[in-house]
Design an enzyme around this catalytic site. Structure first.
Site, PDB file in Angstrom:
ATOM      1  CD  GLU A 209      13.822 -41.800  69.374  1.00  0.00           C
ATOM      2  OE1 GLU A 209      14.222 -41.051  69.250  1.00  0.00           O
ATOM      3  OE2 GLU A 209      12.495 -42.039  69.580  1.00  0.00           O
ATOM      4  CD  GLU A 355      11.166 -42.993  73.128  1.00  0.00           C
ATOM      5  OE1 GLU A 355      10.812 -42.108  72.351  1.00  0.00           O
ATOM      6  OE2 GLU A 355      12.557 -43.290  73.529  1.00  0.00           O
TER       7      GLU A 355
END
Length: 656
Positions: A209, A355
Site C-alpha cells: 500500500e 487485500e
C-alpha cells in the site's frame, strides 16, 4: 541455507481433465491463449505469467486463492495467534479449507535484522506449541515453511512496512529513518537468496500500500522518473534485483493512492483555485491508472510481473462510491475498471487482489460490496489473498474467531469459499506433488492430479457464430453471437477487434455470448470476431468477422434530465450527487450538466465526471466510462461543497 525438503512423489493416477472452475455460483474466465496440458508434471512449482494468466512451468493455468496471516511485520516479529493456537493446526486447517497460498506481511527492519544474525525468541505459547520451544523467530518461520510443504501450501512474502511496527503500514513509503531505499532493496535480495532453492515461496509483493497525497509529503507517485518517491521505479528496481538472484519468483507491484487527471501533473496542487480536483483517488495501493502510460519493465523477466491492487468496503472507509446506490456493474465501470481491472481485460498482466474482505452482517452496503467483488473475481478468474486470517484486525475482523481456534463459518462459506480454486468438488494445490491438505487429504488434490490425463482433451470447440452489432453509438457497441459447442464444454470466448485494416487483438474474455464495447472512437471502422475456448485450453477458429463504423455522434433522439440531491450535510458543507438520465429514444455517447452556484455555495471536489468552473458557472461532462447511456438509463456523479447545498435553479442537461 534452507532448501525444500520435499521428496517428490510419482504423479498420481490420471483423472479426466476438466476446466479451471470455481463453484457453480461463479465461473473462472477462460484463458487468453492455449494452455496445453501435459502428461508429466514439472519437477518444480515455480510460476510464470502468460498474458493475464499465471501458469506453471508447463503452461498449465493456475489460480492463486489465499489469505493473509500477519504478525512477522509487527513488533512481535512472529505470527500472531501463537499465544493461543498451534502453528501446525492453523496451517493444516487453512490447507484443508482450500487456501492454496498465504501472504505473509514482514518488515524491511526484520529482514535486515535476520541478515545481520539478529533474531529474537518470540512470545509463543510453548504449551500449545511444544515444537517451537527454544526456537528463535527465524527458526519459527523456517519450521512453518516446512509445514507449508507438508500441507501443499505456497507462500508470498509482503514487505508491509519499513519498520517492525504494528501500525507501520500507515507510513506511506518504503523508506523511513535509518531504512533507506538501498537497504529496502538489500533486504529483498537477502531473503531471496536465502530461499532461492525453496519453491514453497513463489511470490514477492514488493511493498504494501504505497500511498500519500500531493499536499502530504512524503508520498508515493507513479511515473517514468528515477525519483526516490516513484513507486513504479522502486518496484521495478526491487523486482530486477530479486530476479537476478532467483528468476523464477513472481513479482507483485501494488498501486498507489492518487494519480493526476488528464492535463495535470505531479506538480499540480491537490485542488486548483476553482476547487476542481486534479487527481483520481482510490484505496491505498489500489490506484494502477499510471500503468497505462508507465508500465513496470522487468526486462528479460517480464513474464514474472503481476499487478496487485487492494480493495475494501465502507466499514474501512466511506469512499464516495459507497454513498450512492451501487452494484457489481457500477463498481466495475466506476471504480475497478478505470483503476486496475483494465489491465486484466487488455491482457497486460495478471491481477492479484492482495487485500480484500471485512466484517460480515454489520452493514448492508459492506455485504453488497464484498459479494460484488467476490463474484467479479470469480467471473474474471482474478487471483486474490483475503484479509485476513487474524481475528485481531480491527477494521475487518478475521476468518478465525477471537479464540484463534474456531472459524467464522458464515464468512468463510459465504464470502471466501466460493472463490477458492476447486475442481470436481476438491480444492486445488499449487504444488504438483502434494495435495492441498497433505498426502492423506480428502478435501484437496495436487496440481498434477488436477491436470492428470495429459492432452486427452485435444478437441477444440466449434467456431462461434458471426457477431451481430446493436446499440451502436459513437463510443460503444453491443456484440452478440451464437454459442460454440465442445465435446466437454465451452468455458469462455475471446473478443477480437481490429481498427480499420490493422491487426486483430483480444480486447476481452467473457463467459457468455454478449459483450458491450465502451471504448470506441467516433467515426471509426472496426472489425470484430470471437473465438471459443474449453477448459483444456483448446481454442476454436475465429468466427466470421463483422465490420461496422461508429457514427460521428450519439445517434438521434438524444436528451437527458439532471436531478440534484443532497445526501449529507454539516456545518459549512455538504455532499450530494446529480443523477443524469437519458430521456431520449436512442443511446447517448456524451452528456453535459451545467448550473450556476447559488449564493454562498461552491463545489470543492467531484467524482465520476469532469468539472470546469468559471465565475461560479459549473460544467460537468462525462468520464469516458459513463458517457454511454441506453434510453431510460441513468448514471450519477457525486461531489462535496461548501455552503448549504441549495439546489441550483438553472440545473440543465444536454446529451448527444
Amino acid at each position: 541455507m534452507p532448501v525444500s525438503a520435499r521428496t517428490r512423489a510419482a504423479i498420481v493416477a490420471a483423472c479426466a481433465a476438466v476446466g479451471l472452475t470455481a463453484p457453480a455460483t461463479v465461473a473462472v474466465a477462460a484463458p487468453d491463449t492455449p494452455a496445453p496440458l501435459v502428461a508429466a508434471a514439472p519437477t518444480a512449482d515455480w510460476l510464470h505469467t502468460d498474458g493475464n494468466r499465471i501458469v506453471d512451468e508447463a503452461g498449465n493455468q493456475v489460480w492463486l486463492t489465499g489469505v493473509n496471516w500477519f504478525g512477522f511485520n509487527a513488533s512481535e516479529r512472529v505470527f500472531h495467534g501463537l499465544w493461543s493456537a498451534n502453528i501446525e493446526t492453523i496451517t493444516r486447517q487453512m490447507a484443508e479449507r482450500g487456501i492454496n497460498i498465504v501472504r505473509v506481511p514482514i518488515s524491511t527492519q526484520l529482514l535486515l535484522e535476520w541478515k545481520a544474525g539478529q533474531t529474537v525468541v518470540p512470545n509463543v505459547n510453548t504449551y500449545v506449541n511444544p515444537e517451537l520451544a527454544g526456537k528463535n523467530n527465524l527458526q519459527v518461520f523456517d519450521h512453518w515453511l516446512q509445514l507449508c510443504e507438508k500441507y501443499g501450501l505456497k507462500v508470498m512474502l509482503d514487505v508491509h512496512s519499513a519498520e517492525a511496527d504494528n501500525s507501520g503500514h500507515v507510513y506511506p513509503v518504503w523508506w523511513k529513518g535509518t531504512i533507506t531505499p538501498e537497504l529496502f532493496y538489500q533486504g529483498w535480495e537477502w531473503v531471496t537468496d536465502r530461499y532461492k532453492t525453496n519453491d514453497t515461496i513463489v511470490a514477492m509483493d514488493i511493498k504494501n500500500e504505497p500511498h500519500g497525497t500531493p499536499n502530504q509529503p512524503p508520498r508515493a507517485k507513479w511515473d517514468s522518473s528515477t525519483d526516490q518517491d516513484n513507486f513504479k521505479y522502486a518496484c521495478e528496481t526491487a523486482g530486477r534485483r530479486i530476479l537476478a538472484v532467483n528468476p523464477n519468483l513472481l513479482i507483485l507491484c501494488e498501486g498507489i493512492e492518487v494519480y493526476p487527471r488528464a492535463g495535470e501533473t505531479w506538480n499540480s496542487p491537490n485542488t486548483d483555485p476553482d476547487l476542481s480536483p486534479n487527481y483520481h483517488y482510490n484505496w491505498w495501493g489500489g490506484n494502477l491508472r499510471g500503468v497505462a502510460e508507465h508500465p513496470v519493465n522487468l526486462g528479460a523477466h517480464q513474464d514474472q510481473l503481476v499487478y496487485s491492487p487492494h480493495d475494501y468496503g465502507p466499514l474501512v472507509f466511506e469512499q464516495p462510491w459507497f454513498q450512492q446506490d451501487f452494484d457489481k456493474n457500477s463498481l466495475i465501470s466506476d471504480v475497478w475498471r478505470p483503476n486496475w481491472l483494465y489491465l486484466h481485460e487488455n491482457g497486460t498482466a495478471p491481477l492479484l487482489v492482495g487485500e480484500w474482505g471485512g466484517r460480515l452482517g454489520q452493514d448492508a452496503r459492506q455485504d453488497r460490496w464484498m459479494a460484488a467483488l467476490r463474484d467479479m473475481m470469480g467471473e474474471y478468474g482474478i487471483h486474490h489473498t483475503f484479509w485476513c486470517l487474524n481475528p485481531n484486525s480491527g477494521d475487518t475482523g478475521g476468518l478465525l474467531r477471537d479464540d484463534w481456534t474456531s472459524w467464522d463459518e458464515t464468512k468463510y462459506n459465504q464470502i471466501l469459499k466460493p472463490v477458492l480454486w476447486q475442481h470436481n468438488g476438491r480444492f486445488v494445490s499449487l504444488d504438483h506433488q502434494v495435495r492441498l491438505g497433505g498426502a492423506a487429504s480428502t478435501t484437496g488434490i495436487s496440481l498434477a492430479e488436477r491436470y492428470a490425463g495429459g492432452g486427452s482433451d485435444t478437441v477444440a470447440p466449434t467456431a462461434p457464430g458471426q457477431p451481430t452489432v446493436s446499440d451502436l453509438t459513437a463510443t460503444g457497441a453491443t456484440l452478440t453471437w451464437a454459442a460454440a459447442t465442445d465435446n466437454v464444454g465451452v468455458t469462455g470466448y475471446d473478443v477480437l477487434r481490429a481498427v480499420g485494416s490493422g491487426p486483430a487483438t483480444v480486447v476481452a474474455t467473457v463467459t457468455g455470448t454478449t459483450y458491450r464495447a465502451t471504448d470506441l472512437a467516433a467515426g471509426t471502422a472496426y472489425t470484430v470476431s470471437v473465438r471459443a475456448r474449453d477448459a483444456a485450453g483448446n481454442a476454436s477458429a475465429s468466427s466470421a468477422g463483422r465490420t461496422f463504423t461508429t457514427p460521428a455522434g450519439g445517434g438521434g433522439g438524444a436528451g437527458c434530465a439532471a436531478t440534484w440531491t443532497v445526501t449529507n450535510s454539516w456545518q459549512g458543507g455538504f455532499q450530494g450527487q446529480v443523477a443524469v438520465r437519458n430521456t431520449g429514444t436512442g443511446p447517448t455517447s456524451t452528456w453535459r450538466v451545467t448550473w450556476t452556484n447559488p449564493i454562498g455555495t461552491a463545489i470543492s471536489a467531484l467524482w465520476n465526471g469532469r468539472l470546469t468552473t468559471s465565475g461560479g458557472a459549473n460544467t460537468v461532462t462525462n468520464e469516458p466510462y459513463n458517457g454511454t447511456l441506453a434510453a431510460g438509463a441513468s448514471t450519477t456523479f457525486g461531489f462535496t461543497g461548501i455552503g448549504a447545498g441549495t439546489a441550483p435553479t438553472d440545473l440543465a442537461c444536454s446529451a448527444s
